[in-house]
Design an enzyme around this catalytic site. Structure first.
Site, short mmCIF file in Angstrom:
data_model
loop_
_atom_site.label_atom_id
_atom_site.label_comp_id
_atom_site.label_asym_id
_atom_site.label_seq_id
_atom_site.Cartn_x
_atom_site.Cartn_y
_atom_site.Cartn_z
N LYS A 103 -10.18 -10.38 -7.41
CA LYS A 103 -11.09 -10.62 -6.29
C LYS A 103 -12.09 -9.48 -6.20
CE LYS A 103 -9.88 -10.22 -1.82
NZ LYS A 103 -9.27 -10.45 -0.50
N LYS A 139 -13.69 -3.67 -2.70
CA LYS A 139 -14.10 -2.26 -2.77
C LYS A 139 -12.98 -1.36 -3.28
CE LYS A 139 -13.63 -2.10 2.25
NZ LYS A 139 -14.31 -3.02 3.10
N LYS A 181 0.82 -1.22 0.00
CA LYS A 181 0.00 0.00 0.00
C LYS A 181 0.85 1.26 0.00
CE LYS A 181 -4.13 -2.04 2.08
NZ LYS A 181 -5.01 -2.11 3.26
#
Length: 332
Positions: free
Chosen positions: A197, A200, A114
């Site tokens: 996958k 969101k 991230k």
């Protein structure tokens, strides 16, 4: 404690959970509450590792609670609470940070992934310390099992390492938890990109089947779902990822085996099959959405459930924190 204790959490980072959240995790939470001493937490503090809007945070936290209850999490069987309403999470979180090496924390792959995407200047320190707060979440409740996805396995290992380190240095304080890796069978993919996958963080909402979407919106999304070359309704994850994903969704919600669905749609086209998937999804989600909306209409009732849950959670967490402080030599 006769039953094993489980704890799991979910972030309130969107206006609706999606089908992947439900089939991949929450459906199994509902099953686990019948056989375990279950603690389920809306981890709003973890949601603060990115920019948050206060009004949205409150709304999404309540919407998350309403959906969990609508899915079948029962306040009579499980303890449902909001993380920030139990101050011991932050208090033990600091202890966990002080027990974790910088190199150890730096090796967490989620942080590396991230932070590389967003860059060092915009990455919050909270994202770096997130696994230590997660360790506190787990250890506060003397948790035996932590239902998580495969991507969280590394965080469970860190939690175990910290707990063992503390117990060895300061005396037996924490139960050493085990990861309960959720069943792989219910992995649901994005219906616009069936190689990714359902998540969101996906590029657009078109590939998500969202629980709080209207039946009409979900019907339209499924009928627009990406399919594969040919006309045969057959499970083949490599050659037919789109149809395979829709077969998985149909099977998970209808209870029919994939083999029986292949037979049912033998000789029929994708159109008939997608219509059937859409109907199954819409009818399955309809009562869940209705129940969640009904709960959101009665905010005082919803808050009462969450406050009661936080009180029950605090009674367990505070004992663990007190013992931790005592063993560390902090003056009580």
């Amino acid at each position: 404690m006769s039953q094993k204790r489980v704890l799991s959490g979910i972030q309130p980072t969107s206006d609706s959970f999606h089908l992947g959240n439900y089939l991949g995790a929450v459906k199994q939470w509902v099953e686990l509450q019948d056989s375990h001493d279950a603690y389920y937490c809306i981890v709003d503090l973890h949601a603060m590792t990115v920019e948050t809007d206060p009004k949205l945070m409150r709304k999404r936290t309540l919407t998350s609670a309403a959906q969990l209850l609508a899915f079948g999490i029962s306040p009579e069987k499980a303890t449902l609470f909001v993380q920030s309403q139990v101050p011991a999470h932050n208090q033990l979180g600091w202890v966990m940070e002080c027990l974790t090496g910088f190199g150890e924390a730096s090796r967490m792959t989620q942080f590396k992934d991230k932070s590389q995407k967003s860059g060092a200047d915009t990455t919050r320190v909270g994202l770096f310390t997130y696994p230590m707060l997660m360790a506190a979440d787990i250890l506060l409740y003397q948790t035996n099992l932590v239902p998580v996805g495969e991507d969280q396995r590394q965080h469970i290992e860190l939690t175990r390492d910290i707990a063992e380190r503390f117990n060895s240095k300061y005396g037996k304080t924490f139960v050493i938890p085990e990861g309960y890796i959720l069943k792989e069978g219910a992995k649901i993919f994005d219906i616009q990109d069936p190689t990714a996958k359902m998540s969101k963080s996906a590029g657009s909402g078109a590939g998500l089947i969202e629980i709080m979407d209207t039946p009409e919106a979900n019907l339209k999304k499924i009928k627009s779902a990406v399919t594969d070359a040919g006309r045969e309704v057959k499970f083949d994850a490599k050659e037919k990822p789109g149809i395979s994903n829709l077969l998985s969704i149909h099977s998970a919600l209808s209870g029919k085996s994939i083999k029986s669905l292949e037979l049912e749609f033998d000789g029929k086209g994708y159109g008939d099959f997608k219509t059937s998937v859409a109907e199954v999804v819409v009818e399955y989600l309809r009562p869940i959405r209705s129940k969640a909306l009904e709960l959101l209409e009665d905010e005082p009732y919803l808050l009462t459930i969450l406050h009661d849950g936080a009180q029950k959670a605090s009674s367990v967490a505070d004992k663990t924190l007190e013992q931790t402080y005592k063993n560390l030599g902090l003056v009580l």
